[in-house]
Design an enzyme around this catalytic site. Structure first.
Site, mmCIF file in Angstrom:
data_model
loop_
_atom_site.group_PDB
_atom_site.id
_atom_site.type_symbol
_atom_site.label_atom_id
_atom_site.label_comp_id
_atom_site.label_asym_id
_atom_site.label_seq_id
_atom_site.Cartn_x
_atom_site.Cartn_y
_atom_site.Cartn_z
ATOM 1 N N HIS A 130 0.883 -1.170 0.000
ATOM 2 C CA HIS A 130 0.000 0.000 0.000
ATOM 3 C C HIS A 130 0.918 1.217 0.000
ATOM 4 C CE1 HIS A 130 -2.180 -3.060 2.425
ATOM 5 N NE2 HIS A 130 -3.293 -2.525 1.975
ATOM 6 N N ASP A 164 2.506 1.997 3.290
ATOM 7 C CA ASP A 164 3.478 1.018 3.831
ATOM 8 C C ASP A 164 4.895 1.448 3.499
ATOM 9 O OD1 ASP A 164 1.210 -0.527 4.250
ATOM 10 O OD2 ASP A 164 1.549 -1.758 2.463
#
Ligand code: XUL
Ligand code: CO
Length: 437
Positions: free
Chosen positions: A99, A102
């Site tokens: 993501h 992240d």
């Protein structure tokens, strides 16, 4: 400089090896049904669980001990990039997934978040070039930040919808920059808590609009990744719109999106929806939309998304059976959307967990290949439905039969006889196969 100096390169040593840092079943170049294990399985590391999760739970703080813990947000992000490529290299894993949040810290503004992301994406790109590792998929996290409290694409707040759209636009650009094979949409906050304050029709229409915008933009910039939707029934939202494979399929069909999407089926999401993993894979497969899998497992004693590394051989076998029957996953892969247990806090545990998951899938692949090769389940199913191959059954299947012709047949057909389903015997046969590989 190594971030995991105590971990050697993991090699295949075969069944019976006592070396914890070795594969017992995953032998990348071994050919199974005409393809190497590496080609069949297309393993991926999930960045969020492996490099970001710290082992928090609702009652306790993180337990994981990582060398980057004390660094500033941007330095931490850079250290995690190093860690990602070292771990992939040592485990011989070809793909990873992430993501946006992240890999790079969110800034104070959207523009600042994009800037941070650009810096890390450049670093990821360099590392991908030097290692040959690839991006299975990326996605935008539209659920953690408080702005998504009422949803992202299905929010009541048009400003949040716009912010979400901008974030997806950036995600598609990042995916193109890194040559992602797929782009995932998981709608963690796309659902509702109570109908008392919800306009469900508007929310679903808006979600349809947002996904069409994404399809159009990907086309505009020439990003040819496979779009994937990942169903999940609940958690964090009480009632999530993409409940399961069948519900998601109906949504895609309703909104004219089916030709643009496939499904990313996750094992623990299937069980949360009250299905088996193989049920969800099967529904996706027979409807031509099985795209990729998030490989993990839940815990029968716990009713939430525990995201354990997959070790249940029965499930990996039946999952790989569906994948083989699908002719493979195409551009998809086997992404370990799984986290080490809170009590497994050492760096080494990240490796042991992946080894366990990879070996479980490799063994599942071998058992499933045997089921396919020996036509074990095909024969059982064909035999069970043979009444549709001739006579009245063939008339039904070919469309020749009518209610009147079936009535005429039923009136003279006495008595009707059924046959045993033989389920216990079949399960014993499957057990024999799993333990033979
Ligand atoms: C959450 C989950 C996500 C998706 C990607 O349960 O599975 O991590 O895989 O957003
Ligand atoms: Co997932």
């Amino acid at each position: 400089m190594s971030l995991f100096p105590n971990v050697p390169k993991i090699q295949y040593e075969g069944r019976g090896s006592k070396n914890p840092f070795a594969f017992k079943h995953y032998n990348p170049q071994e050919v199974v049904l005409g393809k190497t294990m590496e080609e069949h399985l297309r393993f991926a590391v999930a960045y969020w669980h492996t490099f970001v999760a710290s082992g928090t739970d609702p009652f306790g703080v993180g337990t994981a001990v990582r060398s980057w813990d004390s660094l500033s947000p941007m330095d931490k992000a850079k250290a995690r990039v190093e860690a990602n490529f070292e771990l992939m290299e040592k485990l011989n894993i070809p793909f990873y997934c992430f993501h946006d949040v992240d890999v790079a810290p969110e800034g104070a503004t959207l523009a600042e978040s994009f800037k941070n992301l650009d810096t890390i994406v450049a670093l990821l790109k360099d590392n991908m070039k030097s290692t040959g590792k690839k991006l299975l998929w990326n996605t935008a996290n539209l659920f953690t930040n408080p702005r998504y409290v009422h949803g992202a694409g299905t929010t009541n707040n048009a400003d949040v919808f716009a912010y979400s759209a901008a974030t997806i636009k950036k995600g598609l650009e990042v995916g193109k920059e890194l040559g992602a094979a797929n782009y995932v949409f998981w709608g963690g906050r796309e659902g509702y808590e109570s109908l008392l304050n919800t306009d469900m029709k508007l929310e679903l229409d808006n979600l349809g609009r947002l996904l069409h915008m994404a399809v159009d933009y990907a086309k505009e910039i020439g990003f040819d990744a496979q779009f994937l939707i990942e169903p999940k029934p609940k958690e964090p939202t009480k009632h999530q719109y993409d409940f399961d494979a069948a519900t998601t399929l109906a949504f895609l069909q309703n909104y004219g999106l089916k030709e643009h999407f496939k499904l990313n089926i996750e094992a623990n999401h299937a069980t949360l929806a009250g299905h088996t993993f193989e049920h969800e894979l099967h529904v996706a497969r027979i409807n031509g939309v099985l795209g990729s899998i998030d490989a993990n497992q839940g815990d029968v004693l716990l009713g939430w998304d525990t995201d354990e590394f997959p070790t249940d051989l029965y499930t990996t076998t039946l999952a790989m059976y569906e994948i083989l029957k699908n002719g493979g996953l195409g551009r998809g892969g086997v992404n370990f959307d799984a986290k080490v247990r809170r009590s497994s806090f050492d760096d080494e545990d990240l490796f042991f967990a992946h080894i366990a998951g990879m070996d479980s899938y490799a063994r599942g692949l071998k058992a499933a290949a045997k089921l396919v090769e020996e036509r074990v389940l095909d024969e059982i199913v064909e035999r069970r439905y043979r009444s549709f191959q001739e006579g009245i059954g063939a008339d039904i299947v070919s469309g020749k039969a009518t209610l009147a012709s079936l009535e005429a047949y039923a009136l003279q057909n006495n008595p009707i006889r059924n046959e045993s389903g033989r389920l216990e015997q079949i399960r014993a046969t499957v057990n024999e196969i799993i333990f033979s590989v």
